[in-house]
Design a protein around this motif. Structure first.
Motif, PDB file in Angstrom:
ATOM      1  N   ALA A 198      17.542 -22.822   3.059  1.00 29.00           N
ATOM      2  CA  ALA A 198      16.663 -22.324   4.098  1.00 29.00           C
ATOM      3  C   ALA A 198      17.565 -21.127   4.158  1.00 29.00           C
ATOM      4  O   ALA A 198      16.305 -19.545   4.425  1.00 29.00           O
ATOM      5  N   GLY A 199      18.911 -20.961   4.584  1.00 25.76           N
ATOM      6  CA  GLY A 199      19.334 -19.412   5.056  1.00 25.76           C
ATOM      7  C   GLY A 199      19.323 -18.898   3.217  1.00 25.76           C
ATOM      8  O   GLY A 199      18.738 -17.188   3.884  1.00 25.76           O
ATOM      9  N   ILE A 200      19.335 -18.879   2.686  1.00 23.48           N
ATOM     10  CA  ILE A 200      19.448 -18.090   1.496  1.00 23.48           C
ATOM     11  C   ILE A 200      17.649 -17.907   0.932  1.00 23.48           C
ATOM     12  O   ILE A 200      18.155 -16.195   1.433  1.00 23.48           O
ATOM     13  N   THR A 201      16.698 -18.441   1.429  1.00 19.19           N
ATOM     14  CA  THR A 201      15.600 -18.727   0.861  1.00 19.19           C
ATOM     15  C   THR A 201      14.777 -17.680   1.303  1.00 19.19           C
ATOM     16  O   THR A 201      13.540 -17.636   1.713  1.00 19.19           O
ATOM     17  N   GLY A 202      15.372 -18.928   3.309  1.00 16.51           N
ATOM     18  CA  GLY A 202      14.470 -18.587   4.529  1.00 16.51           C
ATOM     19  C   GLY A 202      14.090 -16.852   5.150  1.00 16.51           C
ATOM     20  O   GLY A 202      14.168 -17.210   5.731  1.00 16.51           O
ATOM     21  N   ALA A 203      15.260 -16.065   4.467  1.00 11.95           N
ATOM     22  CA  ALA A 203      14.691 -14.794   4.525  1.00 11.95           C
ATOM     23  C   ALA A 203      13.768 -14.160   4.478  1.00 11.95           C
ATOM     24  O   ALA A 203      13.969 -12.777   4.080  1.00 11.95           O
ATOM     25  N   SER A 204      13.178 -14.573   4.334  1.00 15.81           N
ATOM     26  CA  SER A 204      11.507 -13.901   3.871  1.00 15.81           C
ATOM     27  C   SER A 204      10.959 -13.146   4.774  1.00 15.81           C
ATOM     28  O   SER A 204       9.741 -12.765   4.618  1.00 15.81           O
ATOM     29  N   TYR A 205      11.330 -12.926   6.344  1.00 14.86           N
ATOM     30  CA  TYR A 205      10.822 -11.972   6.653  1.00 14.86           C
ATOM     31  C   TYR A 205      10.802 -10.851   6.488  1.00 14.86           C
ATOM     32  O   TYR A 205       9.684 -10.036   6.939  1.00 14.86           O
ATOM     33  N   THR A 206      11.401 -10.459   6.200  1.00 17.72           N
ATOM     34  CA  THR A 206      11.791  -9.130   5.793  1.00 17.72           C
ATOM     35  C   THR A 206      10.721  -8.723   4.486  1.00 17.72           C
ATOM     36  O   THR A 206      10.308  -7.626   4.557  1.00 17.72           O
ATOM     37  N   VAL A 207      10.965  -8.992   3.354  1.00 21.08           N
ATOM     38  CA  VAL A 207      10.113  -9.573   2.222  1.00 21.08           C
ATOM     39  C   VAL A 207       8.034 -10.267   3.112  1.00 21.08           C
ATOM     40  O   VAL A 207       7.191  -9.032   2.579  1.00 21.08           O
ATOM     41  N   ALA A 208       8.385 -10.329   4.040  1.00 25.23           N
ATOM     42  CA  ALA A 208       6.672 -10.941   4.265  1.00 25.23           C
ATOM     43  C   ALA A 208       6.353  -9.308   4.713  1.00 25.23           C
ATOM     44  O   ALA A 208       4.775  -8.547   4.714  1.00 25.23           O
ATOM     45  N   ALA A 209       6.768  -8.787   5.833  1.00 22.93           N
ATOM     46  CA  ALA A 209       7.236  -7.388   6.551  1.00 22.93           C
ATOM     47  C   ALA A 209       7.103  -6.383   5.257  1.00 22.93           C
ATOM     48  O   ALA A 209       5.468  -5.169   5.823  1.00 22.93           O
ATOM     49  N   ALA A 210       7.745  -5.933   4.123  1.00 25.43           N
ATOM     50  CA  ALA A 210       7.063  -5.562   3.220  1.00 25.43           C
ATOM     51  C   ALA A 210       6.136  -5.893   2.628  1.00 25.43           C
ATOM     52  O   ALA A 210       4.940  -4.937   1.950  1.00 25.43           O
ATOM     53  N   TYR A 211       5.728  -6.578   2.134  1.00 25.06           N
ATOM     54  CA  TYR A 211       4.051  -6.718   1.655  1.00 25.06           C
ATOM     55  C   TYR A 211       3.040  -6.335   2.300  1.00 25.06           C
ATOM     56  O   TYR A 211       2.246  -5.702   1.709  1.00 25.06           O
ATOM     57  N   ILE A 212       3.209  -6.468   3.835  1.00 29.68           N
ATOM     58  CA  ILE A 212       2.072  -6.186   5.184  1.00 29.68           C
ATOM     59  C   ILE A 212       1.765  -4.729   4.678  1.00 29.68           C
ATOM     60  O   ILE A 212       1.523  -4.105   4.922  1.00 29.68           O
ATOM     61  N   ALA A 213       3.157  -4.616   4.901  1.00 33.58           N
ATOM     62  CA  ALA A 213       2.614  -2.555   4.845  1.00 33.58           C
ATOM     63  C   ALA A 213       2.142  -2.070   2.834  1.00 33.58           C
ATOM     64  O   ALA A 213       2.134  -1.518   3.730  1.00 33.58           O
ATOM     65  N   ASP A 214       2.566  -2.693   1.850  1.00 31.61           N
ATOM     66  CA  ASP A 214       2.261  -2.440   0.712  1.00 31.61           C
ATOM     67  C   ASP A 214       0.916  -2.274   1.225  1.00 31.61           C
ATOM     68  O   ASP A 214       0.191  -1.293   0.606  1.00 31.61           O
ATOM     69  N   ILE A 215       0.103  -3.497   1.530  1.00 38.60           N
ATOM     70  CA  ILE A 215      -1.341  -3.804   1.541  1.00 38.60           C
ATOM     71  C   ILE A 215      -2.138  -3.560   2.612  1.00 38.60           C
ATOM     72  O   ILE A 215      -3.588  -2.936   2.702  1.00 38.60           O
ATOM     73  N   SER A 216      -1.446  -2.871   3.799  1.00 39.50           N
ATOM     74  CA  SER A 216      -2.117  -2.175   4.886  1.00 39.50           C
ATOM     75  C   SER A 216      -1.983  -0.343   5.080  1.00 39.50           C
ATOM     76  O   SER A 216      -1.542  -0.020   4.372  1.00 39.50           O
ATOM     77  N   THR A 217      -3.486  -0.228   5.514  1.00 38.21           N
ATOM     78  CA  THR A 217      -3.732   1.275   5.648  1.00 38.21           C
ATOM     79  C   THR A 217      -2.720   1.625   6.557  1.00 38.21           C
ATOM     80  O   THR A 217      -3.037   0.390   7.564  1.00 38.21           O
ATOM     81  N   PRO A 218      -2.813   3.089   7.028  1.00 32.81           N
ATOM     82  CA  PRO A 218      -1.827   3.250   8.435  1.00 32.81           C
ATOM     83  C   PRO A 218      -3.001   2.986   9.738  1.00 32.81           C
ATOM     84  O   PRO A 218      -1.568   2.720  10.909  1.00 32.81           O
ATOM     85  N   GLN A 219      -4.330   3.045  10.034  1.00 28.99           N
ATOM     86  CA  GLN A 219      -4.760   2.708  10.691  1.00 28.99           C
ATOM     87  C   GLN A 219      -4.934   0.806  10.862  1.00 28.99           C
ATOM     88  O   GLN A 219      -4.514   0.860  12.334  1.00 28.99           O
ATOM     89  N   SER A 220      -4.307  -0.177  10.106  1.00 27.49           N
ATOM     90  CA  SER A 220      -4.772  -1.607  10.740  1.00 27.49           C
ATOM     91  C   SER A 220      -2.481  -2.121  10.430  1.00 27.49           C
ATOM     92  O   SER A 220      -2.824  -3.299  10.414  1.00 27.49           O
ATOM     93  N   LYS A 221      -2.080  -1.108   9.747  1.00 21.66           N
ATOM     94  CA  LYS A 221      -0.593  -1.791   9.463  1.00 21.66           C
ATOM     95  C   LYS A 221      -0.202  -2.235  11.042  1.00 21.66           C
ATOM     96  O   LYS A 221       0.658  -3.167  11.006  1.00 21.66           O
ATOM     97  N   ALA A 222      -0.823  -1.318  12.201  1.00 22.34           N
ATOM     98  CA  ALA A 222       0.001  -2.138  13.558  1.00 22.34           C
ATOM     99  C   ALA A 222      -0.301  -3.569  13.608  1.00 22.34           C
ATOM    100  O   ALA A 222      -0.082  -4.437  14.209  1.00 22.34           O
TER     101      ALA A 222
END
Length: 408
Positions: free
Chosen positions: A111-135
């Protein structure tokens, strides 16, 4: 089509983070009982194993958060997120079927190895968001975590009433459904042209601590963050063991109490802070918040009735205005183009407390809750937490007096 793709991606990320948080919360009410069954011991002995289980989870997550983030830059967000969800399901199955305590450690390491997904989740959101919707999209991560940590303990408490292993199978099923949804519906967010090679040097989390040396003016407040996050593990790591030992709470009562605390946290973090901090300023918010910690921690340790734990939870949760206020104050001291660096350093400090705090607090509880202890006082971790918070309060007061700054 792009809007539909982004919507399915956001839904998957939201569900993934909710399940991650549920995974943290669901085991809290049932873990003491499961450990005592596996070691054939009592609550005092179980708390020591519980501390080491949290340590195993925290130290692997501390390292692999950077590794997963860099792997997602190389291979894309989708495969890494799917690996994370799949790993969580394996973790829950291992813990649900565990015949020995070693199986629990294996599950927590996975769980510790694979559960560190918050970082990747944040990167995914940064990828698909516009500057206006990012926040507002990033705000979904915080809301998802808060929602999961309300749901998790309640599910764990209710299902744990029917058996200490049932919640783990339920969590495994949720992860399985999320994996299938992600596999068949969610697209990749990182274009192949934007990917970069994986470098172990860039995946080293220790290096982020070195960056803090560049900001000596923030050192006292960084120390405050360290102290109050260590203190917080008196609640986060000991609550279940303490209430079961002192008040004879069942898994269900523990789950309901943590759901109550989680709900209060959502109210304070999502609503009250937005109203209160602009009125009183960051400095007063920090001082008031740490002062409430200094008082509420010892009160938990001295409580003599179950209802007191609920009553004391109110000032304890209100004290939560301190942490974000400190982080915001530090941010105001740093140039705009160095925000990522300082926030990465703060995150590393908080991660370090998640490694130290559980071992410190659970071992203290174990020592003072043994029947053969010279002094029987299971509330000892909360008194230590109060002392740590008091030390943070003194440091904060001296820091602001030296700056003669109450305007922020």
């Amino acid at each position: 089509m792009a809007n539909k793709t982004n919507a399915s991606g956001l839904l998957f990320i939201f569900i993934t983070v909710v399940i991650d948080a549920i995974g943290l919360g669901i085991i809290i009410p049932v873990m003491p009982k499961l450990i005592t069954e596996l070691i054939h011991g009592d609550i005092s002995q179980a708390s020591q194993y519980g501390g080491w289980l949290v340590f195993a989870y925290a130290i692997t997550q501390f390292y692999f958060a950077s590794v997963l983030g860099n792997l997602s830059d190389r291979y894309g967000r989708r495969p890494v997120l799917l690996l994370s969800v799949f790993g969580f399901s394996i973790n829950y199955l291992l813990m649900g079927f565990a015949p020995t305590i070693l199986w629990l450690f294996a599950g927590r390491l996975i769980a510790g190895i694979t559960g560190a997904s918050y970082t990747v989740a944040a990167a995914y959101i940064a990828d698909i968001s516009t500057p206006q919707s990012k926040a507002q999209n990033f705000g979904l991560l915080g809301a998802a975590f808060g929602l999961g940590f309300i749901i998790g303990p309640v599910i764990g408490g209710v299902l744990g009433h029917y058996g200490s292993r049932i919640p783990f199978f339920a969590a495994a099923g949720l992860c399985g459904l999320n994996f299938l949804y992600g596999y068949f519906v969610v697209p990749e967010s990182l274009d192949k042209a934007l990917r970069r090679p994986f470098r172990w040097k860039a995946a080293n989390p220790i290096g982020t601590f070195l960056h803090l040396k560049s900001y000596p003016a923030t050192t006292p407040l960084i120390v405050c963050i360290f102290l109050i996050n260590i203190a917080a593990h008196a609640v986060q790591s000991v609550w279940s063991y303490y209430t079961m030992e002192k008040f004879l709470w069942t898994e269900r009562l523990v789950g309901f109490s943590l759901g109550f605390v989680g709900t209060l946290l959502m109210i304070v973090q999502a609503g009250l802070m937005r109203i209160l901090i602009p009125k009183i300023g960051l400095v007063r918010a920090i001082i008031i918040g740490i002062s409430l910690m200094t008082v509420s921690f010892p009160l938990f340790g001295l409580a003599t009735e179950s209802w007191m734990m609920y009553a004391i939870s109110i000032p304890y949760v209100l004290a939560g205005i301190a942490g974000p206020s400190i982080q915001s104050y530090i941010s105001n001291l740093i140039p705009q183009n160095e925000q990522g660096q300082i926030q990465g350093g703060i995150t590393s400090v908080i991660s370090l407390t998640a490694i130290i705090g559980p071992l410190l607090m659970t071992n203290l509880f174990s020592h003072f809750s043994r029947r053969d202890s010279a002094i029987y006082f299971p509330g000892a971790p909360f008194l230590l937490a109060g002392l740590l918070a008091f030390a943070a309060l003194i440091i904060a007061i001296r820091f602001f007096r030296s700056r003669s700054d109450t305007s922020q």
